[in-house]
Design an enzyme around this catalytic site. Structure first.
Site, PDB file in Angstrom:
ATOM      1  N   GLU A 244       2.981  -2.646   5.254  1.00 29.42           N
ATOM      2  CA  GLU A 244       1.997  -2.769   4.176  1.00 29.42           C
ATOM      3  C   GLU A 244       2.011  -1.540   3.279  1.00 29.42           C
ATOM      4  O   GLU A 244       1.913  -1.637   2.056  1.00 29.42           O
ATOM      5  CB  GLU A 244       0.601  -2.962   4.765  1.00 29.42           C
ATOM      6  CG  GLU A 244      -0.482  -3.134   3.705  1.00 29.42           C
ATOM      7  CD  GLU A 244      -1.882  -3.060   4.286  1.00 29.42           C
ATOM      8  OE1 GLU A 244      -2.826  -3.472   3.590  1.00 29.42           O
ATOM      9  OE2 GLU A 244      -2.038  -2.572   5.406  1.00 29.42           O
ATOM     10  N   SER A 363      -6.809   5.819   4.587  1.00 34.96           N
ATOM     11  CA  SER A 363      -7.142   6.886   3.647  1.00 34.96           C
ATOM     12  C   SER A 363      -6.080   7.967   3.628  1.00 34.96           C
ATOM     13  O   SER A 363      -5.270   8.114   4.555  1.00 34.96           O
ATOM     14  CB  SER A 363      -8.488   7.505   4.018  1.00 34.96           C
ATOM     15  OG  SER A 363      -8.372   8.245   5.222  1.00 34.96           O
TER      16      SER A 363
END
Length: 379
Positions: A244, A363
């Site tokens: 991803e 993050s």
């Protein structure tokens, strides 16, 4: 650095650009806007790519692909993202949901799910993050308990992109407690149409459909809905996240817009301060750095050697590039004439979308931790 991939890749790139020019509306800036026509345009374009065997180009032929190289699929990723992703949310199914089902799914799951993805007929969403389990994904609380021959799932997911449009969800839930929180997690392939699932949109500057809350209330699933071994979902998730994180070629849109700036501004380009032009040149250099890191990860993935640190290094570079280039482009666009409205709208869309880049898919802080661990361990 010569990034040329050979004649086949160059020809493919030209074909994709022609298809975008001929079949994507000239004012298209993404499929998940408030205008339903944008979503329909993306769905039509997906079906067109599928008909030409270009949507899942690198998939094996038995699963609906053409068995092309990973580099040709990289060209598809680059050209789609550079032109505001006219495939819509299909990159999720194409880049990692489909491949995960190929590697870990049963023959029945492969027959059920892969043809619709390859045909551009289905949208998937990802049921990972939760209100208290975002970057620390393994601490999630959504639970699946045994119920006869099946399971009952209850919990909540958040930041779920495209949940209101998706037909299926790649859902991670806890099925047992192990010594480590990464143990006892299982992946379920669940239909979003089930009445036990409720989707609530989250308003944001990214527009409709990007962010949602998903509530799951006693969802009944069967063993046929389990992907991979029960309690071993974390291993699959780690593989999925690596795919991803390299799946969106953010550098491609950054580079296209940066290169388009002088022609978009025309005579006004001479008014752009030298310091701002220098920052633009620096961003173009950073585009090449991010592209090089992406190609390294693609090469390692093709050899089955990719590690979390490899994907993290690319992710850090490309998300910082996304935001830094957006700031430079916003300053440049301020010098554009009204006749450059298209360029200004593209820059605005790029800036808004870039704001989430260092949070989405893990993050920036988590990526730095992953990279630091890889460097300290020598892997």
């Amino acid at each position: 650095m010569d990034f040329a991939m050979g004649g086949a890749a160059s020809s493919l790139r030209g074909e994709l650009r022609r298809l975008v020019k001929e079949h994507v509306p000239p004012d298209f800036l993404g499929s998940f806007t408030g205008d339903p026509a944008d979503f329909e345009a993306a769905q039509r374009f997906c079906r067109l790519l599928a008909e030409r065997g270009l949507l899942c180009l690198a998939w094996p032929e038995e699963f609906g692909g053409r068995g092309a190289s990973v580099w040709e699929q990289t060209v598809v990723r680059e050209e789609m993202w550079a032109h505001h992703e006219p495939r819509g949310a299909q990159y999720m199914g194409v880049n990692w949901v489909g491949p995960a089902i190929m590697r870990h799914g049963t023959p029945a799951q492969q027959r059920k799910h892969l043809p619709p993805i390859a045909g551009g007929e289905v949208i998937w969403c990802q049921g990972f993050s939760e209100p208290d389990s975002g970057s620390d994904l393994a601490s999630l609380r959504t639970a699946a308990r045994r119920d006869g021959d099946g399971w009952r799932i209850t919990g909540q997911k958040i930041w779920t992109s495209y949940a209101a449009l998706a037909q299926w969800c790649f859902l991670l839930a806890r099925t047992s407690k192990g010594e480590r929180k990464q143990q006892g997690l299982t992946i379920f392939l669940v239909p979003m149409s089930d009445p036990a699932i409720e989707v609530r949109p989250i308003r944001s500057m990214m527009g409709p459909h990007h962010l949602n809350e998903v509530f799951i209330d006693d969802l009944a699933v069967t063993e046929a809905d389990v992907l991979g071994p029960v309690d071993d979902g974390w291993r699959v998730v780690q593989e999925v996240l690596a795919f991803e994180r390299v799946g969106i070629a953010r550098y491609a849109r950054c580079e296209r817009l940066l290169r388009a700036a002088p022609s978009a501004l025309g005579a006004r380009w001479e008014q752009v301060p030298q310091e701002l032009r220098a920052r633009r040149a620096r961003m173009l250099t950073h585009c090449r750095r991010a592209r090089l890191l992406a190609y390294r990860v693609v090469s390692l993935q093709s050899e089955g050697k990719v590690q979390p640190g490899d994907a993290a290094a690319y992710r850090i570079a490309v998300t910082r590039l996304d935001q830094d280039s957006a700031e430079v482009l916003v300053e440049i666009a301020a010098y554009a004439r009204e006749s450059a409205e298209r360029f200004r709208r593209e820059v605005d869309e790029h800036w808004r979308y870039s704001q989430s880049a260092t949070v989405a898919s893990g993050s920036l802080e988590i990526q730095r931790i992953l990279l630091a661990r890889a460097l300290l361990s020598g892997s």
